[in-house]
Design an enzyme around this catalytic site. Structure first.
Site, PDB file in Angstrom:
ATOM      1  N   ASP A 104       1.007  -1.312  -0.022  1.00  0.00           N
ATOM      2  CA  ASP A 104       0.035   0.042  -0.048  1.00  0.00           C
ATOM      3  C   ASP A 104       1.087   1.345  -0.132  1.00  0.00           C
ATOM      4  O   ASP A 104       1.540   1.590  -0.867  1.00  0.00           O
ATOM      5  CB  ASP A 104      -0.802  -0.218   1.165  1.00  0.00           C
ATOM      6  CG  ASP A 104      -2.363   1.030   0.967  1.00  0.00           C
ATOM      7  OD1 ASP A 104      -1.952   1.930   0.535  1.00  0.00           O
ATOM      8  OD2 ASP A 104      -3.042   0.644   1.624  1.00  0.00           O
ATOM      9  N   SER A 105       1.241   1.752   1.100  1.00  0.00           N
ATOM     10  CA  SER A 105       2.041   3.012   1.441  1.00  0.00           C
ATOM     11  C   SER A 105       3.396   2.731   1.072  1.00  0.00           C
ATOM     12  O   SER A 105       4.048   3.374   0.855  1.00  0.00           O
ATOM     13  CB  SER A 105       1.738   3.969   2.498  1.00  0.00           C
ATOM     14  OG  SER A 105       2.012   3.048   3.640  1.00  0.00           O
TER      15      SER A 105
HETATM   16  N1  HPA Z   1      -6.335  -3.443   4.181  1.00  0.00           N
HETATM   17  C1  HPA Z   1      -5.811  -4.236   5.427  1.00  0.00           C
HETATM   18  N2  HPA Z   1      -4.579  -3.678   5.820  1.00  0.00           N
HETATM   19  C2  HPA Z   1      -3.882  -2.727   5.032  1.00  0.00           C
HETATM   20  C3  HPA Z   1      -4.474  -2.220   3.922  1.00  0.00           C
HETATM   21  C4  HPA Z   1      -5.908  -2.508   3.636  1.00  0.00           C
HETATM   22  O1  HPA Z   1      -6.318  -2.078   2.268  1.00  0.00           O
HETATM   23  N3  HPA Z   1      -3.615  -1.434   3.314  1.00  0.00           N
HETATM   24  C5  HPA Z   1      -2.307  -1.677   3.974  1.00  0.00           C
HETATM   25  N4  HPA Z   1      -2.787  -2.563   5.305  1.00  0.00           N
END
Ligand code: HPA
Ligand code: MG
Length: 183
Positions: A104-105
């Site tokens: 994600d990040s």
């Molecule tokens: N969901 C759960 N945990 C996470 C996410 C997500 O979208 N992004 C980063 N950790």
């Protein structure tokens, strides 16, 4: 619990098929390994992905575990990655594959990649089940990706919100009123 989900994004069968395909790719990539690989798994979100993946891998392997917290409590935003604990075999000179549930990040993976590289392995590769392409930093390389997804906060198949929903067999989105308002 199932009633808390507003939308299934990736079904159980789609996950199963993609994990099988990923395992085939990894088997080809590591076909030449004689001393096996070490899978450094990021807890807790990656446990289900790990369990399904490794039962389809034909080569010798060991498991290392590392715990990083970056989404503490009821939050859908990263609060910065902190290394909480690590239980790792000796990585020096070894073939290491880092396993994470989601890019994600990028804070978690950057921290773990740095930590692993400090142990001087021969080669480091990274596999993630999910990638939020719009968020993922361009300078953070991952070698294997299960699915690219949109920016929504997802749960299930290991991923949690506030510690819950890891045991859903699919990837989904919660009903909006279940996410606590954050300032
Ligand atoms: N969901 C759960 N945990 C996470 C996410 C997500 O979208 N992004 C980063 N950790
Ligand atoms: Mg989490």
């Amino acid at each position: 619990m199932q009633d808390d989900v507003s939308k299934v994004i990736i079904s159980e069968t789609a996950i199963r098929d993609r994990v099988a395909a990923l395992a085939d790719e990894l088997a080809r990539r590591y076909a030449d390994t004689s001393d096996g690989i070490i899978l450094v798994t990021i807890l807790a979100g990656s446990v289900i992905f790990l369990a399904d993946l490794i039962r389809r891998l034909p080569m010798k392997m060991r498991i290392g575990l590392i715990t990083v917290t970056s989404y503490p409590g009821a939050t859908t935003r990263s609060h910065g990655a902190i290394l909480a604990s690590a239980s790792l075999p000796d990585l020096r000179g070894r073939d290491v594959l880092i396993i994470d549930d989601i890019l994600d990040s990028g804070g978690t993976l950057r921290l773990v990649q740095d930590q692993v590289r400090r142990a001087e392995p021969r080669r480091v590769t990274t596999a993630v089940l999910l990638r939020k392409k719009a968020n993922a930093p361009a300078n953070l390389p991952v070698d294997f990706v299960g699915f690219d997804i949109e920016g929504e906060f997802v749960v299930g198949y290991g991923l949690d919100y506030n510690g819950l929903y890891r045991n859903l067999p699919y990837i989904g989105v919660l009903k909006p009123d279940l996410y606590e308002a954050e300032s």
